[in-house]
Design a protein around this motif. Structure first.
Motif, PDB file in Angstrom:
ATOM      1  N   ARG A  10      -9.759  -2.239  -6.142  1.00 21.17           N
ATOM      2  CA  ARG A  10      -8.441  -2.091  -5.515  1.00 21.17           C
ATOM      3  C   ARG A  10      -7.934  -3.478  -5.113  1.00 21.17           C
ATOM      4  NH1 ARG A  10      -6.356   2.372  -3.096  1.00 21.17           N
ATOM      5  NH2 ARG A  10      -8.422   3.283  -2.784  1.00 21.17           N
ATOM      6  N   LEU A  11      -6.690  -3.758  -5.413  1.00 16.76           N
ATOM      7  CA  LEU A  11      -6.072  -5.022  -5.030  1.00 16.76           C
ATOM      8  C   LEU A  11      -5.354  -4.833  -3.695  1.00 16.76           C
ATOM      9  CD1 LEU A  11      -4.703  -5.950  -8.561  1.00 16.76           C
ATOM     10  CD2 LEU A  11      -6.857  -6.662  -7.485  1.00 16.76           C
ATOM     11  N   ALA A  12      -5.096  -5.941  -2.991  1.00 15.72           N
ATOM     12  CA  ALA A  12      -4.542  -5.861  -1.634  1.00 15.72           C
ATOM     13  C   ALA A  12      -3.260  -5.031  -1.583  1.00 15.72           C
ATOM     14  CB  ALA A  12      -4.297  -7.262  -1.090  1.00 15.72           C
ATOM     15  N   HIS A  13      -2.351  -5.227  -2.526  1.00 21.89           N
ATOM     16  CA  HIS A  13      -1.080  -4.485  -2.484  1.00 21.89           C
ATOM     17  C   HIS A  13      -1.241  -3.028  -2.919  1.00 21.89           C
ATOM     18  CE1 HIS A  13      -1.287  -5.907  -6.634  1.00 21.89           C
ATOM     19  NE2 HIS A  13      -0.563  -4.853  -6.938  1.00 21.89           N
ATOM     20  N   GLY A  14      -2.444  -2.637  -3.359  1.00 26.92           N
ATOM     21  CA  GLY A  14      -2.720  -1.257  -3.726  1.00 26.92           C
ATOM     22  C   GLY A  14      -3.347  -0.455  -2.598  1.00 26.92           C
ATOM     23  N   GLU A  15      -3.504  -1.080  -1.442  1.00 25.90           N
ATOM     24  CA  GLU A  15      -4.090  -0.377  -0.298  1.00 25.90           C
ATOM     25  C   GLU A  15      -3.257   0.858   0.019  1.00 25.90           C
ATOM     26  OE1 GLU A  15      -7.162   0.285   1.913  1.00 25.90           O
ATOM     27  OE2 GLU A  15      -7.008  -1.631   0.868  1.00 25.90           O
ATOM     28  N   GLY A  16      -3.952   1.997   0.169  1.00 24.79           N
ATOM     29  CA  GLY A  16      -3.275   3.248   0.491  1.00 24.79           C
ATOM     30  C   GLY A  16      -2.788   4.012  -0.728  1.00 24.79           C
ATOM     31  N   ILE A  17      -2.880   3.414  -1.912  1.00 23.15           N
ATOM     32  CA  ILE A  17      -2.479   4.086  -3.155  1.00 23.15           C
ATOM     33  C   ILE A  17      -3.721   4.718  -3.770  1.00 23.15           C
ATOM     34  CG2 ILE A  17      -1.561   3.756  -5.495  1.00 23.15           C
ATOM     35  CD1 ILE A  17       0.537   3.400  -3.319  1.00 23.15           C
ATOM     36  N   GLU A  18      -3.607   5.982  -4.178  1.00 21.36           N
ATOM     37  CA  GLU A  18      -4.732   6.664  -4.799  1.00 21.36           C
ATOM     38  C   GLU A  18      -5.094   5.972  -6.111  1.00 21.36           C
ATOM     39  OE1 GLU A  18      -6.188  11.257  -5.396  1.00 21.36           O
ATOM     40  OE2 GLU A  18      -4.046  10.819  -5.335  1.00 21.36           O
ATOM     41  N   LEU A  19      -6.378   5.698  -6.293  1.00 21.47           N
ATOM     42  CA  LEU A  19      -6.873   5.086  -7.529  1.00 21.47           C
ATOM     43  C   LEU A  19      -6.790   6.119  -8.653  1.00 21.47           C
ATOM     44  CD1 LEU A  19      -9.877   3.104  -6.038  1.00 21.47           C
ATOM     45  CD2 LEU A  19      -7.731   2.166  -6.942  1.00 21.47           C
ATOM     46  N   PRO A  20      -6.977   5.709  -9.914  1.00 24.16           N
ATOM     47  CA  PRO A  20      -6.891   6.669 -11.022  1.00 24.16           C
ATOM     48  C   PRO A  20      -7.739   7.909 -10.741  1.00 24.16           C
ATOM     49  CG  PRO A  20      -7.176   4.471 -11.879  1.00 24.16           C
ATOM     50  CD  PRO A  20      -7.337   4.372 -10.384  1.00 24.16           C
ATOM     51  N   ARG A  33      -0.721   5.541 -10.391  1.00 19.88           N
ATOM     52  CA  ARG A  33       0.358   5.533  -9.397  1.00 19.88           C
ATOM     53  C   ARG A  33       0.955   4.140  -9.253  1.00 19.88           C
ATOM     54  NH1 ARG A  33       0.844  10.116  -6.252  1.00 19.88           N
ATOM     55  NH2 ARG A  33      -0.842  11.626  -6.505  1.00 19.88           N
ATOM     56  N   ALA A  34       2.203   4.115  -8.834  1.00 18.03           N
ATOM     57  CA  ALA A  34       2.927   2.860  -8.621  1.00 18.03           C
ATOM     58  C   ALA A  34       2.484   2.222  -7.311  1.00 18.03           C
ATOM     59  CB  ALA A  34       4.433   3.113  -8.598  1.00 18.03           C
ATOM     60  N   ALA A  35       2.073   0.959  -7.384  1.00 21.35           N
ATOM     61  CA  ALA A  35       1.697   0.198  -6.183  1.00 21.35           C
ATOM     62  C   ALA A  35       2.745  -0.895  -6.001  1.00 21.35           C
ATOM     63  CB  ALA A  35       0.303  -0.394  -6.330  1.00 21.35           C
ATOM     64  N   THR A  52       0.058  -1.263 -10.578  1.00 18.77           N
ATOM     65  CA  THR A  52      -0.740  -0.102 -10.163  1.00 18.77           C
ATOM     66  C   THR A  52      -1.674  -0.395  -8.990  1.00 18.77           C
ATOM     67  OG1 THR A  52      -2.508  -0.606 -11.716  1.00 18.77           O
ATOM     68  CG2 THR A  52      -0.721   0.839 -12.507  1.00 18.77           C
ATOM     69  N   GLY A  53      -1.851  -1.660  -8.650  1.00 16.05           N
ATOM     70  CA  GLY A  53      -2.686  -1.992  -7.494  1.00 16.05           C
ATOM     71  C   GLY A  53      -4.180  -1.980  -7.735  1.00 16.05           C
ATOM     72  N   PHE A  54      -4.611  -1.998  -9.021  1.00 15.99           N
ATOM     73  CA  PHE A  54      -6.043  -2.065  -9.290  1.00 15.99           C
ATOM     74  C   PHE A  54      -6.303  -2.836 -10.575  1.00 15.99           C
ATOM     75  CE2 PHE A  54      -4.950   1.585 -11.876  1.00 15.99           C
ATOM     76  CZ  PHE A  54      -5.805   1.516 -12.959  1.00 15.99           C
ATOM     77  N   ALA A  55      -7.516  -3.352 -10.656  1.00 14.22           N
ATOM     78  CA  ALA A  55      -8.045  -3.970 -11.873  1.00 14.22           C
ATOM     79  C   ALA A  55      -9.330  -3.225 -12.190  1.00 14.22           C
ATOM     80  CB  ALA A  55      -8.311  -5.461 -11.645  1.00 14.22           C
ATOM     81  N   MET A  56      -9.824  -3.389 -13.405  1.00 12.37           N
ATOM     82  CA  MET A  56     -11.026  -2.640 -13.769  1.00 12.37           C
ATOM     83  C   MET A  56     -11.848  -3.388 -14.793  1.00 12.37           C
ATOM     84  SD  MET A  56      -9.455   0.387 -16.069  1.00 12.37           S
ATOM     85  CE  MET A  56      -8.324   0.014 -17.396  1.00 12.37           C
ATOM     86  N   ALA A  57     -13.079  -2.937 -14.955  1.00 13.15           N
ATOM     87  CA  ALA A  57     -13.984  -3.442 -15.984  1.00 13.15           C
ATOM     88  C   ALA A  57     -14.448  -2.242 -16.796  1.00 13.15           C
ATOM     89  CB  ALA A  57     -15.180  -4.151 -15.359  1.00 13.15           C
ATOM     90  N   ARG A 111       6.907   3.835  -4.298  1.00 17.52           N
ATOM     91  CA  ARG A 111       5.494   3.576  -4.037  1.00 17.52           C
ATOM     92  C   ARG A 111       4.719   4.892  -4.034  1.00 17.52           C
ATOM     93  NH1 ARG A 111       2.340  -0.505  -2.266  1.00 17.52           N
ATOM     94  NH2 ARG A 111       0.467   0.046  -1.084  1.00 17.52           N
ATOM     95  N   GLY A 112       3.628   4.929  -4.789  1.00 14.36           N
ATOM     96  CA  GLY A 112       2.769   6.102  -4.843  1.00 14.36           C
ATOM     97  C   GLY A 112       3.140   7.109  -5.914  1.00 14.36           C
ATOM     98  N   ASP A 113       4.288   6.934  -6.583  1.00  8.90           N
ATOM     99  CA  ASP A 113       4.668   7.865  -7.653  1.00  8.90           C
ATOM    100  C   ASP A 113       3.660   7.817  -8.790  1.00  8.90           C
ATOM    101  OD1 ASP A 113       6.979   8.619  -6.337  1.00  8.90           O
ATOM    102  OD2 ASP A 113       8.347   7.568  -7.701  1.00  8.90           O
TER     103      ASP A 113
END
Length: 150
Positions: A10-20, A33-35, A52-57, A111-113
């Motif tokens: 989760r990235l800082a601006h994605g705080e509070g946004i549901e992850l995939p 969701r939109a972050a 989206t407020g996240f990165a992944m591997a 935000r969150g859509d």
């Protein structure tokens, strides 16, 4: 079926946004969701990158396909511009979704859509071989529409 492990950060601006997440037990795509900090209005014919407020591997030999949500497409004409977008296993940046408005009215992203879905899929890399001729088939070089609509 093998369940690949995908590491999510989760990235800082994605705080509070549901992850995939998968909305149902048999869903192939995980909702994204939109972050975003402020609403983004997409005018007809316009496209925008939505964070989206996240990165992944991803595991080796897997990709993430970013696909449209059918409800957004049907109700508003909103789709993913480079559909399906591909995220490679060695990419570590933020996942972004390029939305385009094919509809007739402006569309607002909040935000969150839920904006898209992500399918994790295995892939194969081809061994390309240069040849001087290809084998014959019934279709041959018949192109777009050559097989008809029936």
């Amino acid at each position: 079926m093998e369940q690949p492990e995908v590491k999510i950060m989760r990235l800082a601006h994605g705080e509070g946004i549901e992850l995939p997440f998968y909305a149902s037990n048999h869903a192939a795509g995980a909702d994204l969701r939109a972050a975003i900090d402020e609403e983004i209005v997409i005018a007809p014919g316009q496209y925008r990158l939505i964070r989206t407020g996240f990165a992944m591997a991803l595991p080796e030999n897997y990709e993430a396909q970013i696909r449209p949500r059918s409800g957004l497409a049907l109700k508003y004409g909103i789709t993913v511009l480079n559909s399906p977008g591909t995220i490679d296993a060695d990419y570590r940046g933020e996942v972004g979704v390029i939305l385009i408005n094919h509809g007739t009215a402006a569309f607002t992203v909040c935000r969150g859509d839920r904006i898209a879905q992500m399918v994790i899929a295995p892939f194969s890399r081809a061994a390309f071989q240069t040849v001087s001729a290809l084998s014959d088939t019934n279709r041959g070089s018949g192109g777009f529409g050559s097989s008809g609509i029936q």
